[in-house]
Design a protein around this motif. Structure first.
Motif, PDB file in Angstrom:
ATOM      1  N   SER A 247       0.837  -1.203   0.000  1.00 49.67           N
ATOM      2  CA  SER A 247       0.000   0.000   0.000  1.00 49.67           C
ATOM      3  C   SER A 247       0.871   1.251   0.000  1.00 49.67           C
ATOM      4  O   SER A 247       0.555   2.234  -0.685  1.00 49.67           O
ATOM      5  N   LEU A 250       2.361   1.689  -3.506  1.00 46.22           N
ATOM      6  CA  LEU A 250       1.388   2.275  -4.429  1.00 46.22           C
ATOM      7  C   LEU A 250       1.194   3.764  -4.156  1.00 46.22           C
ATOM      8  O   LEU A 250       1.071   4.572  -5.086  1.00 46.22           O
ATOM      9  N   LYS A 251       1.181   4.142  -2.887  1.00 49.80           N
ATOM     10  CA  LYS A 251       1.020   5.548  -2.513  1.00 49.80           C
ATOM     11  C   LYS A 251       2.145   6.400  -3.088  1.00 49.80           C
ATOM     12  O   LYS A 251       1.905   7.422  -3.753  1.00 49.80           O
ATOM     13  N   TYR A 252       3.385   5.980  -2.854  1.00 46.08           N
ATOM     14  CA  TYR A 252       4.521   6.794  -3.287  1.00 46.08           C
ATOM     15  C   TYR A 252       4.711   6.709  -4.804  1.00 46.08           C
ATOM     16  O   TYR A 252       5.047   7.699  -5.448  1.00 46.08           O
ATOM     17  N   SER A 254       2.344   6.288  -7.004  1.00 44.84           N
ATOM     18  CA  SER A 254       1.283   7.105  -7.618  1.00 44.84           C
ATOM     19  C   SER A 254       1.673   8.578  -7.614  1.00 44.84           C
ATOM     20  O   SER A 254       1.465   9.294  -8.605  1.00 44.84           O
ATOM     21  N   ARG A 255       2.242   9.045  -6.511  1.00 47.11           N
ATOM     22  CA  ARG A 255       2.649  10.448  -6.441  1.00 47.11           C
ATOM     23  C   ARG A 255       3.759  10.728  -7.451  1.00 47.11           C
ATOM     24  O   ARG A 255       3.791  11.791  -8.077  1.00 47.11           O
ATOM     25  N   LEU A 257       4.316   9.057 -10.299  1.00 43.70           N
ATOM     26  CA  LEU A 257       3.772   8.973 -11.665  1.00 43.70           C
ATOM     27  C   LEU A 257       2.913  10.178 -11.998  1.00 43.70           C
ATOM     28  O   LEU A 257       2.713  10.501 -13.173  1.00 43.70           O
ATOM     29  N   ALA A 258       2.395  10.867 -10.977  1.00 44.58           N
ATOM     30  CA  ALA A 258       1.571  12.055 -11.207  1.00 44.58           C
ATOM     31  C   ALA A 258       2.410  13.293 -11.497  1.00 44.58           C
ATOM     32  O   ALA A 258       1.862  14.336 -11.878  1.00 44.58           O
ATOM     33  N   TRP A 286       6.954  -2.114 -17.322  1.00 44.04           N
ATOM     34  CA  TRP A 286       7.524  -1.061 -16.480  1.00 44.04           C
ATOM     35  C   TRP A 286       9.026  -0.926 -16.678  1.00 44.04           C
ATOM     36  O   TRP A 286       9.560   0.184 -16.654  1.00 44.04           O
TER      37      TRP A 286
END
Length: 348
Positions: A247, A250-252, A254-255, A257-258, A286
């Protein structure tokens, strides 16, 4: 013009003579500050100079260098480390520079070349300030509305210094980073960046965990700019993957990739996650993306590392497929292995 060679040393008996021999005849004064050697370092230094001073180590290289500089008396100070040296070509360049250097120059930069081990560089060499005017003379500039020139006059020389340590000093550096942060409550942007680079390249599990704890505090409290934020998030993502905290990964990720320009490191981490799950198709996607993004910390994350990983993924996929599909995967595996083998770090 006169030159002081200034060094701080600790347990450098294997390398010190090589460095000092390469500097013979280039200086008027040699100042060596020992920060606690327990080997033959002081004895070797004594064969070259009587200007040997003791300084109690404080986990602070700047404090030691400031003390060392305070013992110098010549016009310019050359700051040397025991694990570097000048070859004969660059001894000549150094000697020629001393003969013609304009006294207005306050800092001379030289090419710092690392042929083998590198803790921080993404190229073989980079310009670094190495020769410093000991006493600065302030000058007024502009014919009207005059002001004092505050920026130092810097000259980029053609001198190449070879840095050839026996091993990297990452463990020592990590402890200094951690203690400095504990003592001061923060680090400079430059030090956060260098800390992240060293953690990414050389950090073990415990060092990554400590760094991640620090970086999560920094992100919450200091609101770093995007350039630094990316570097800190990479370390948090790497640590999360290695600890199995999906989790958090995925959090880091996602940030990262944004961001406007996703970095190769986050693609590499996601590829490694899917590879560990045995999902070689998703991992290869990837890893491929890592090869087309720019690296934020380590050039290897966008070059040989993902290419090598792609070769391994395609080899697995070739074993799982039949006929022409297997052949295509095998050819792709060979191609990416070839690319990995052919990669060379840029010179500058």
């Amino acid at each position: 013009m006169t030159v002081s060679v200034c060094m701080i040393v600790k347990n450098e008996e294997k390398l010190l003579a090589r460095c000092l021999d390469s500097l013979k005849g280039l200086y008027d004064e040699l100042v060596i500050v020992d920060t606690g050697s327990t080997d033959r370092t002081r004895q070797i230094a004594g064969e070259y100079t009587d200007n040997i001073y003791d300084f109690s180590w404080q986990d602070d290289f700047s404090a030691a260098r400031n003390f060392a500089f305070s013992k110098c008396s010549c016009d310019y100070i050359y700051s040397a480390d025991a694990d570097e040296y000048l070859d004969e070509t660059n001894r000549t360049r150094f000697r020629d520079l001393i003969m013609v250097l304009d006294p207005a120059v306050e800092i001379v930069q030289m090419h710092y070349y690392e042929p083998k081990l590198s803790g921080l560089l993404n190229t073989r060499s980079e310009l670094r300030p190495k020769l410093f005017k000991r006493i600065r003379t302030f000058r007024w500039v502009d014919p009207v509305h005059e002001s004092v020139q505050t920026e130092p006059l810097v000259f980029d020389s053609d001198i190449v210094i070879t840095h050839a340590p026996e091993s990297l000093h990452s463990s020592r550096d990590f402890s200094i980073f951690e203690r400095a942060y504990s003592r001061e409550g923060r680090l400079s942007k430059r030090l956060y960046s260098m800390y992240a680079i060293e953690l990414y390249r050389n950090g073990g599990a415990e060092e990554l965990r400590h760094g991640a704890l620090i970086f999560s505090e920094v992100i919450d409290r200091e609101n770093p700019d995007q350039e630094l934020l990316i570097k800190l998030l990479i370390i948090l993502a790497v640590n999360a993957r290695k600890e199995g905290n999906i989790s958090a990964l995925l959090k880091y990720a996602s940030r990262l990739l944004a961001c406007d320009d996703p970095c190769s490191e986050v693609c590499l981490e996601l590829g490694r996650y899917f590879f560990d799950q045995g999902d070689y198709k998703e991992a290869s996607l990837w890893f491929y993306n890592a090869t087309i993004q720019q690296s934020a910390l380590d050039i290897h994350s966008s070059t040989d590392l993902p290419c090598r990983a792609l070769g391994i993924c395609y080899a697995h996929l070739s074993e799982q497929a039949d006929g022409e599909e297997s052949d295509r995967y095998r050819e792709a595996a060979e191609e990416y292995e070839r690319r990995a083998d052919q990669f060379q770090i840029p010179e500058e």
